[in-house]
Structure formats: C-alpha cells, structure tokens
Motif scaffolding. Structure first.
Motif, PDB file in Angstrom:
ATOM      1  N   LEU A 132       8.096  23.002  32.762  1.00 12.06           N
ATOM      2  CA  LEU A 132       7.730  24.120  31.874  1.00 12.06           C
ATOM      3  C   LEU A 132       8.969  24.874  31.393  1.00 12.06           C
ATOM      4  O   LEU A 132       9.044  25.271  30.224  1.00 12.06           O
ATOM      5  CB  LEU A 132       6.796  25.091  32.605  1.00 12.06           C
ATOM      6  N   LEU A 133       9.932  25.069  32.287  1.00  9.79           N
ATOM      7  CA  LEU A 133      11.158  25.766  31.886  1.00  9.79           C
ATOM      8  C   LEU A 133      11.931  24.928  30.859  1.00  9.79           C
ATOM      9  O   LEU A 133      12.508  25.462  29.914  1.00  9.79           O
ATOM     10  CB  LEU A 133      12.029  26.063  33.114  1.00  9.79           C
ATOM     11  N   LEU A 134      11.891  23.619  31.059  1.00 11.11           N
ATOM     12  CA  LEU A 134      12.545  22.711  30.112  1.00 11.11           C
ATOM     13  C   LEU A 134      11.865  22.815  28.743  1.00 11.11           C
ATOM     14  O   LEU A 134      12.524  22.867  27.702  1.00 11.11           O
ATOM     15  CB  LEU A 134      12.436  21.281  30.663  1.00 11.11           C
ATOM     16  N   ARG A 135      10.517  22.871  28.763  1.00 13.29           N
ATOM     17  CA  ARG A 135       9.758  23.014  27.516  1.00 13.29           C
ATOM     18  C   ARG A 135      10.139  24.295  26.782  1.00 13.29           C
ATOM     19  O   ARG A 135      10.065  24.377  25.571  1.00 13.29           O
ATOM     20  CB  ARG A 135       8.270  23.022  27.870  1.00 13.29           C
ATOM     21  N   GLU A 136      10.544  25.316  27.566  1.00 14.79           N
ATOM     22  CA  GLU A 136      10.957  26.598  26.965  1.00 14.79           C
ATOM     23  C   GLU A 136      12.456  26.618  26.637  1.00 14.79           C
ATOM     24  O   GLU A 136      13.035  27.670  26.413  1.00 14.79           O
ATOM     25  CB  GLU A 136      10.641  27.760  27.924  1.00 14.79           C
ATOM     26  N   ASN A 137      13.083  25.433  26.713  1.00 15.03           N
ATOM     27  CA  ASN A 137      14.504  25.276  26.350  1.00 15.03           C
ATOM     28  C   ASN A 137      15.486  25.915  27.322  1.00 15.03           C
ATOM     29  O   ASN A 137      16.585  26.324  26.937  1.00 15.03           O
ATOM     30  CB  ASN A 137      14.768  25.782  24.929  1.00 15.03           C
ATOM     31  N   GLY A 138      15.084  26.030  28.598  1.00 17.97           N
ATOM     32  CA  GLY A 138      16.050  26.423  29.625  1.00 17.97           C
ATOM     33  C   GLY A 138      16.878  25.217  30.031  1.00 17.97           C
ATOM     34  O   GLY A 138      16.540  24.075  29.713  1.00 17.97           O
TER      35      GLY A 138
ATOM     36  N   GLY B 284      18.066  28.561  26.608  1.00 19.38           N
ATOM     37  CA  GLY B 284      19.516  28.530  26.812  1.00 19.38           C
ATOM     38  C   GLY B 284      19.977  29.064  28.154  1.00 19.38           C
ATOM     39  O   GLY B 284      21.178  29.051  28.457  1.00 19.38           O
ATOM     40  N   LYS B 285      19.037  29.525  28.973  1.00 21.57           N
ATOM     41  CA  LYS B 285      19.423  30.136  30.261  1.00 21.57           C
ATOM     42  C   LYS B 285      19.564  29.072  31.355  1.00 21.57           C
ATOM     43  O   LYS B 285      18.901  28.042  31.327  1.00 21.57           O
ATOM     44  CB  LYS B 285      18.375  31.173  30.691  1.00 21.57           C
ATOM     45  N   GLU B 286      20.451  29.347  32.313  1.00 25.88           N
ATOM     46  CA  GLU B 286      20.576  28.489  33.510  1.00 25.88           C
ATOM     47  C   GLU B 286      19.400  28.818  34.423  1.00 25.88           C
ATOM     48  O   GLU B 286      19.316  29.953  34.938  1.00 25.88           O
ATOM     49  CB  GLU B 286      21.863  28.830  34.266  1.00 25.88           C
TER      50      GLU B 286
END
Ligand code: NDP
Length: 280
Positions: A176-182, A157-159
């Motif tokens: 990778l950040l997208l995979r972690e839901n950023g 959920g972070k920017e």
C-alpha cells in the motif's frame, strides 16, 4: 512533542461517512449484509466478533451471526461458506481467525469468494493489490493509510520502513505504501542493523509483535511513527510495539495505543463491506 494521530476520531469520521452511504443505498432499496462466522468460543474472538456486530449496527449494515461449535469440521464450515457465496443478499463473509486446529485456515480463506472477501486475505485479493488492480485490502494496513492521509502526512517520495512481514499487516502495508509512491524497506527478524535501517525512516510502521521494543534509539527525530502492536503489559495495561514514553518526545507524529491503529481496523472492515455491497 509529537502530533498525536487520533485513530478514535478518524475511525468515527469514517464510520459516519459510511452510515450516510448505507442510508443512501437503503433508500435505493439495497441492504448491505455481512455474515460473521465464529467457530468455537475463544474469548478474544468473541470480543472481536461482538465489536464487529456493534459497528454493523451503528452503520446500518445487517449482520448475520454464525456461532459454530468448536468441533465443526472443515467440510461443514466450507459448506456454510459455499451457501453464503451463492446468496446474493450477502455481500461480505468474514470467518473470525484463528479457527480450531482441525480446520486448515488457508482452505477457509480460499473458500470465500474474492467478491465477498471483506478481510482482504484471499490470494486473489492479495494478488490484485500487488499488481495494482481493484480488490479488497487487509483492514489494518488500509487503516494505517487512512490515518496518514487524513492527518495530511505525505507518503509520496518518503522513506517508509515497515517492521514486520506478516500476510495480514507487514506485506500488504508495504504494497500500500508503494502504491502511494513511498520508498519502502521491509524489516523482519533476520534484518541486520535494524536500528540503523529504522533511523532512515520518515515514516516508521511498527508491526513486530513485541511489547514496547521500539524506543527512541530506533527513530529519526521528526519521523512519523505508526504503532500497529497491541499487548497487555505486566500491569494489564494496553501497550503497543513502540515505547510511547520514549518515542513521543522526538517523533513528529505518533499513534497512541490504545486509540491509534486499533479502531481503524473495524472502520476499514465496514468500508470493505459497503464497497462489496455498492459494486453490484
Ligand atoms: P506476526 O507475529 O505475524 O509478525 C511479526 C513480524 O515481526 C514478523 O515478520 C517477524 O519477522 C518480525 N519480527 C519479530 N521479531 C523481530 C525482531 N526482533 N526484529 C525484527 N523483526 C521482528 O505479527 P502480526 O503482523 O500479525 O502483528 C503485529 C502486531 O500487530 C502484533 O502486536 C499484533 O497484536 C498487532 N496487530 C494489531 C492489529 C490491530 O487491529 N491494531 C491487527 C493485527 C495485528 P519474521 O517474519 O522473520 O518472523
């Protein structure tokens, strides 16, 4: 005053965890083996290769060193890779980049079997990452994710703003950040209003390749700032892409250079080798 993310300590933890795994595998009769190929004797490459061998020794991974002459042809190098691909006792293959100019880097990356692609550069590995399948991930961005997770910095959920879109850092970092839901924004040299975009970031990952370019004017107070850059400044001192002295007082958390992202790259390479060996 920012929380300083200690890459040396976190990478040491990861290496110790891997050492335990490797000794368990050894007790089951399995020895993990990484083949490291260096073509020519570029001094920086020699240092990187030496560090990789040392890490293998520490963890208990067998390393096979191939030191090939500068004039090695692409066909000769691919013949060695083919042999290593077919050798079941070799679990990971790494060709130290850059290679001399008579050799096409893309052909070399593609010659390595995706099962042994511990650098995570093969198009099959990159494709797997982008569609959420299992595969090796480029070591530096994988190391950044470990730094965040092991420092209890939430990504979901972070920017997240990534400066840089290279194949080895920026692009896999954003996947990778997208995979972690950023929520991800990727910046590059054609990005307009870079400062304004960076100031939106809860997590700012800097892989721009420009010494100390990112100062406090790019950073939202309290943000986490990860500096991937490595340079030697005019006094021969190591520095990053972030102006640490300016950013540290306002950031929530920050990685230093040296001792931040740098040590994580080798730790994640070792992790990929152990995974390559453990899957069979
Ligand atoms: P590249 O030079 O391949 O990529 C740099 C990226 O930054 C490019 O996407 C480029 O945009 C972008 N960029 C350059 N100038 C600007 C600018 N003024 N404004 C906005 N974007 C800009 O570098 P790498 O990704 O290979 O490496 C980045 C840094 O990380 C380097 O300092 C490198 O030394 C370091 N590094 C550290 C590692 C480690 O283990 N710690 C491992 C790998 C790299 P464009 O695409 O438009 O050209």
């Amino acid at each position: 005053m920012a929380f300083v993310i200690d890459g040396k300590k976190i990478s040491a933890q990861i290496k110790d965890e891997l050492k335990d795994k490797v000794s368990t595998l050894k007790a089951d009769g399995k020895e993990i083996c990484l083949a490291v190929i260096q073509v020519g004797n570029d001094p920086a490459s020699t240092v990187y290769v030496g560090n990789k061998k040392k890490a293998c020794e520490y963890i208990g991974i067998k390393s096979l060193a191939y030191e090939l002459p500068e004039e090695t042809t692409e066909q000769e190098l691919i013949a060695i890779i083919d042999k290593l691909n077919a050798d079941d006792s070799v679990h990971g293959i790494l060709v130290q980049l850059p290679v001399p100019k008579q050799i096409n880097e893309d052909h070399i990356i593609q010659a390595i079997s995706p099962k042994k692609d511990v650098d995570g550069f093969h198009p099959a590995s990159v494709g797997a990452l982008s569609i959420g399948q299992k595969g090796f991930v480029s070591c530096t961005p994988a190391g950044v994710i470990q730094l965040l997770k092991r420092s209890n910095i939430e990504i979901e959920g972070k920017e997240c703003v990534v400066i840089g879109r290279s194949n080895i850092v920026g692009k896999p970092m954003s996947m990778l950040l997208l995979r972690e839901n950023g929520t991800i924004t990727v910046c590059h040299s054609k990005t307009k209003n870079l400062k304004e975009v960076c100031k939106r970031a809860d997590i700012l990952i800097v892989a721009i390749g420009r010494p100390r370019m990112i100062d406090a004017s790019y950073v939202k107070p309290g943000a986490t700032v990860i500096d991937v850059g490595i340079h030697r400044d005019e006094n021969n001192k190591l520095c990053g892409d972030v102006d640490y002295a300016s950013v540290e007082p306002i950031a929530g958390a920050i990685t230093p250079v040296p001792g931040g992202v740098g040590p994580m790259t080798i730790a994640m390479l070792m992790n990929n080798c152990v995974e390559a060996g453990a899957v069979e």
